[in-house]
Design an enzyme around this catalytic site. Structure first.
Site, PDB file in Angstrom:
ATOM      1  N   GLU A 131      28.065  12.303  10.282  1.00  0.00           N
ATOM      2  CA  GLU A 131      28.319  12.529  11.707  1.00  0.00           C
ATOM      3  C   GLU A 131      27.027  12.304  12.488  1.00  0.00           C
ATOM      4  O   GLU A 131      25.930  12.421  11.946  1.00  0.00           O
ATOM      5  CB  GLU A 131      28.842  13.950  11.925  1.00  0.00           C
ATOM      6  CG  GLU A 131      30.169  14.211  11.220  1.00  0.00           C
ATOM      7  CD  GLU A 131      30.507  15.685  11.106  1.00  0.00           C
ATOM      8  OE1 GLU A 131      31.705  16.005  10.998  1.00  0.00           O
ATOM      9  OE2 GLU A 131      29.574  16.514  11.106  1.00  0.00           O
ATOM     10  N   GLU A 183      33.893  13.435  17.412  1.00  0.00           N
ATOM     11  CA  GLU A 183      33.843  14.668  16.639  1.00  0.00           C
ATOM     12  C   GLU A 183      33.933  15.882  17.565  1.00  0.00           C
ATOM     13  O   GLU A 183      34.161  15.751  18.766  1.00  0.00           O
ATOM     14  CB  GLU A 183      32.584  14.715  15.770  1.00  0.00           C
ATOM     15  CG  GLU A 183      32.821  14.347  14.302  1.00  0.00           C
ATOM     16  CD  GLU A 183      33.741  15.322  13.581  1.00  0.00           C
ATOM     17  OE1 GLU A 183      33.974  16.433  14.101  1.00  0.00           O
ATOM     18  OE2 GLU A 183      34.245  14.971  12.503  1.00  0.00           O
ATOM     19  N   ARG A 243      30.615  20.098   1.282  1.00  0.00           N
ATOM     20  CA  ARG A 243      30.596  20.129   2.743  1.00  0.00           C
ATOM     21  C   ARG A 243      29.279  20.609   3.359  1.00  0.00           C
ATOM     22  O   ARG A 243      29.108  20.505   4.570  1.00  0.00           O
ATOM     23  CB  ARG A 243      31.753  21.011   3.241  1.00  0.00           C
ATOM     24  CG  ARG A 243      33.111  20.400   2.961  1.00  0.00           C
ATOM     25  CD  ARG A 243      34.238  21.260   3.511  1.00  0.00           C
ATOM     26  NE  ARG A 243      34.145  21.542   4.926  1.00  0.00           N
ATOM     27  CZ  ARG A 243      34.503  20.694   5.894  1.00  0.00           C
ATOM     28  NH1 ARG A 243      34.966  19.488   5.582  1.00  0.00           N
ATOM     29  NH2 ARG A 243      34.397  21.043   7.163  1.00  0.00           N
ATOM     30  N   GLU A 246      31.905  10.018  14.649  1.00  0.00           N
ATOM     31  CA  GLU A 246      31.898   9.727  13.213  1.00  0.00           C
ATOM     32  C   GLU A 246      32.605   8.407  12.959  1.00  0.00           C
ATOM     33  O   GLU A 246      33.603   8.094  13.615  1.00  0.00           O
ATOM     34  CB  GLU A 246      32.588  10.845  12.424  1.00  0.00           C
ATOM     35  CG  GLU A 246      32.577  10.611  10.919  1.00  0.00           C
ATOM     36  CD  GLU A 246      33.291  11.707  10.145  1.00  0.00           C
ATOM     37  OE1 GLU A 246      33.889  11.384   9.096  1.00  0.00           O
ATOM     38  OE2 GLU A 246      33.283  12.867  10.585  1.00  0.00           O
ATOM     39  N   HIS A 282      29.359  15.372   4.833  1.00  0.00           N
ATOM     40  CA  HIS A 282      30.254  15.781   3.761  1.00  0.00           C
ATOM     41  C   HIS A 282      30.275  14.663   2.721  1.00  0.00           C
ATOM     42  O   HIS A 282      30.341  13.481   3.075  1.00  0.00           O
ATOM     43  CB  HIS A 282      31.671  16.016   4.281  1.00  0.00           C
ATOM     44  CG  HIS A 282      31.722  16.961   5.439  1.00  0.00           C
ATOM     45  ND1 HIS A 282      32.730  16.938   6.386  1.00  0.00           N
ATOM     46  CD2 HIS A 282      30.886  17.949   5.832  1.00  0.00           C
ATOM     47  CE1 HIS A 282      32.528  17.881   7.286  1.00  0.00           C
ATOM     48  NE2 HIS A 282      31.401  18.500   6.977  1.00  0.00           N
ATOM     49  N   ARG A 337      38.494  24.304   4.980  1.00  0.00           N
ATOM     50  CA  ARG A 337      37.214  23.747   5.398  1.00  0.00           C
ATOM     51  C   ARG A 337      36.116  24.800   5.583  1.00  0.00           C
ATOM     52  O   ARG A 337      34.995  24.462   5.955  1.00  0.00           O
ATOM     53  CB  ARG A 337      37.389  22.938   6.692  1.00  0.00           C
ATOM     54  CG  ARG A 337      38.010  21.573   6.463  1.00  0.00           C
ATOM     55  CD  ARG A 337      38.277  20.821   7.756  1.00  0.00           C
ATOM     56  NE  ARG A 337      38.542  19.420   7.524  1.00  0.00           N
ATOM     57  CZ  ARG A 337      39.711  18.917   7.140  1.00  0.00           C
ATOM     58  NH1 ARG A 337      40.725  19.730   6.930  1.00  0.00           N
ATOM     59  NH2 ARG A 337      39.852  17.616   6.945  1.00  0.00           N
ATOM     60  N   GLU A 347      30.286  11.232   4.559  1.00  0.00           N
ATOM     61  CA  GLU A 347      30.776  11.190   5.940  1.00  0.00           C
ATOM     62  C   GLU A 347      29.629  11.629   6.851  1.00  0.00           C
ATOM     63  O   GLU A 347      29.373  12.821   7.005  1.00  0.00           O
ATOM     64  CB  GLU A 347      31.975  12.134   6.125  1.00  0.00           C
ATOM     65  CG  GLU A 347      33.171  11.810   5.239  1.00  0.00           C
ATOM     66  CD  GLU A 347      34.273  12.857   5.375  1.00  0.00           C
ATOM     67  OE1 GLU A 347      34.041  13.895   6.047  1.00  0.00           O
ATOM     68  OE2 GLU A 347      35.354  12.656   4.814  1.00  0.00           O
ATOM     69  N   GLU A 388      34.981  17.414  -2.253  1.00  0.00           N
ATOM     70  CA  GLU A 388      34.228  17.167  -1.027  1.00  0.00           C
ATOM     71  C   GLU A 388      33.205  18.289  -0.860  1.00  0.00           C
ATOM     72  O   GLU A 388      33.568  19.440  -0.607  1.00  0.00           O
ATOM     73  CB  GLU A 388      35.155  17.126   0.188  1.00  0.00           C
ATOM     74  CG  GLU A 388      34.413  16.933   1.503  1.00  0.00           C
ATOM     75  CD  GLU A 388      35.276  17.240   2.725  1.00  0.00           C
ATOM     76  OE1 GLU A 388      34.839  16.931   3.848  1.00  0.00           O
ATOM     77  OE2 GLU A 388      36.378  17.801   2.551  1.00  0.00           O
ATOM     78  N   ASP A 393       0.842  -1.202   0.000  1.00  0.00           N
ATOM     79  CA  ASP A 393       0.000   0.000   0.000  1.00  0.00           C
ATOM     80  C   ASP A 393       0.874   1.247   0.000  1.00  0.00           C
ATOM     81  O   ASP A 393       1.467   1.596   1.019  1.00  0.00           O
ATOM     82  CB  ASP A 393      -0.919  -0.034   1.227  1.00  0.00           C
ATOM     83  CG  ASP A 393      -1.736   1.235   1.396  1.00  0.00           C
ATOM     84  OD1 ASP A 393      -1.746   2.077   0.469  1.00  0.00           O
ATOM     85  OD2 ASP A 393      -2.355   1.391   2.463  1.00  0.00           O
TER      86      ASP A 393
END
Length: 476
Positions: free
Chosen positions: A137, A219, A366, A226, A275, A346, A135, A364, A56
């Site tokens: 977290e 972290e 972020r 992580e 990330h 970063r 990644e 990457e 359903d």
């Protein structure tokens, strides 16, 4: 993900060898939530993998009306693994959804959309395969309380690592005083890191169900951790996210704790992101590699990044699809919202990891978080990136400075775009900017997605007074 089953025939051998009692067929909804339909193993025959299993679809949010509720689950035998948490031996099988009314894969099925994205890479001639390495977290708390009533709204989370417990008397223990403090937990060791054994158990279970792990650590935030999982193709990586979240939450649950992938559960501390590392390959070669260029990025990679940044405001509707997402995306908490790229930096929305060589160079991204449906988030980023390659979009940057120190006027003067500050902003961007998604997402799906998010996230959120509003407005 490690493969335990090679074919439909092998699946039944696998079940016999492991004395499987139940088969749990799982599919993913618009939000990324996992749903399961279990059968006694004796009741499932080979034709279930050919013709599918009815269910359903009207009871799944944002999907079918009740007068057209019947849909078919199409199991993928090669995805099977043994559920590590059931008392009776159970085989879990990933499923796609088939639309019996249109005679095609269901256009609102996230996993089917992800498969269309994979097929598009080949059909377009741009590449053979796209790899994704998320990644995710997460936080682990000892207790959570929630009240959401017309006259009362509150939440309270607790972890022994929280600074608010400095003066607490523990009923069955003592106060060690060892805590990571706000924004002080990155790579902490015991006794400050209270979750070493819990994360180790998570790793063991992840390996047991076929995921290959590597880095494991505390972290930045209090109660935050992580676990790194090896990259895979788009659908493999998204499948792995579903398994990863299931295992992390269940291991915490069975240890008397509660795990969450909510982006921003703690005010004033870092939030949890997802990330996502990604690259596109063709004929066995990494199309992102350009020897001698900035960070060894090829033109292809730079344009791919340009496409993601160009469409980022609408991509965010899929990568950051909750109102809580945007409480994480503020300066000062390692959650970038400034749409530029950089090597190693970063604070940029896109980072090129240090030392990337021919096989390892990648982008990457972020800003995504784990409220994202991984199938939709990865697919949206891929399509935005490929659109960037097609149109040769040049990204702003590279910018190798700490962007969190820039004032808003400086950001504007440099012509740098930012992500929307709210989910409403992202959804409105999606309404305006979605042509790049059309090869894999129908108008029906995009319309259903944004309506569903407005109805379940934006409007309920905007209508609710908060404790902070009482604090600042009550005495007006």
């Amino acid at each position: 993900m490690g493969k335990f089953v090679k074919s439909v025939d092998h699946f039944f051998e696998f079940c016999k060898e492991n004395e499987v009692k139940f088969i749990d067929f799982r599919y993913t909804d618009i939000n990324g939530g996992w749903h399961s339909l279990s059968y006694n193993a004796k009741a499932i025959e080979k034709d279930a993998f050919e013709y599918g299993i009815p269910f359903d679809a009207s009871s799944t949010g944002g999907w079918q009306p009740i007068d057209k509720s019947d849909m078919i689950l199409k199991p993928e035998a090669e995805s099977a693994f043994l559920d590590p948490f059931t008392a009776d031996i159970t085989a879990v099988v990933f499923c796609d959804v088939f639309d019996i009314y249109k005679g095609q894969m269901y256009e609102k099925c996230p996993r089917s959309i992800a498969k269309k994205a994979m097929a598009y890479v080949k059909e377009s001639g741009i590449g053979d395969v796209a790899y994704f390495g998320p990644e995710n977290e997460f936080f682990v708390f000892d207790n959570v309380k929630i009240i959401d009533q017309p006259n009362c709204a509150m939440f309270e989370v607790d972890t022994e690592e929280g600074v608010w417990n400095d003066a607490r008397d523990f009923a069955d223990s003592y106060n060690t005083g060892h805590r990571p403090r706000t924004k002080g937990g990155y790579l902490a060791t015991q006794p400050i890191d209270s979750m070493v054994d819990l994360r180790a158990e998570m790793v063991q279970v992840l390996e047991q169900v076929g995921l290959e792990t590597f880095v494991v650590h505390h972290e930045v935030a209090q109660g935050q951790g992580e676990i790194g999982v090896k990259f895979g193709t788009l659908v493999e990586a998204a499948d792995n996210v579903q398994i990863y979240k299931y295992v992390v939450k269940m291991v915490a649950h069975l240890n008397g704790k509660t795990a969450t992938f909510m982006p921003k559960p703690l005010y004033g501390d870092n939030g949890s992101g997802m990330h996502v590392h990604q690259s596109v390959w063709k004929d066995g070669k990494n199309l992102f590699y350009g020897k001698g260029n900035y960070a060894n990025l090829s033109d292809f990679a730079r344009w791919y990044i340009g496409g993601i940044l160009h469409h980022a405001r609408s991509v965010a509707a899929f990568t950051n699809p909750s109102t809580n997402s945007y409480k994480r995306l503020i300066p000062g908490f390692e959650a970038p919202s400034i749409l530029t790229y950089s090597s190693q930096n970063r604070s940029a929305s896109v980072r090129i990891p240090y030392g990337s060589g021919e096989k390892s160079v990648r982008a990457e991204i972020r800003f995504p978080d784990s409220t994202a449906n991984p199938y939709l988030a990865f697919s949206a980023m891929l399509m935005a990136g490929l659109d960037g390659v097609k149109n040769k979009f040049e990204p702003v940057g590279p910018m190798d400075e700490n962007l969190f120190k820039l004032h808003l006027d400086e950001i504007r003067e440099r012509g740098i775009e930012q992500l929307p500050h709210t989910l409403r902003g992202s959804l409105e961007a999606l309404i305006r900017d979605n042509e790049y998604l059309k090869p894999i997402m129908s108008d029906l799906f995009i319309d259903a997605f944004q309506h569903y998010k407005f109805e379940t996230q934006v409007w309920p959120y905007e209508a609710r007074p908060t404790a902070y509003e009482f604090k600042t407005c009550y005495s007006c």
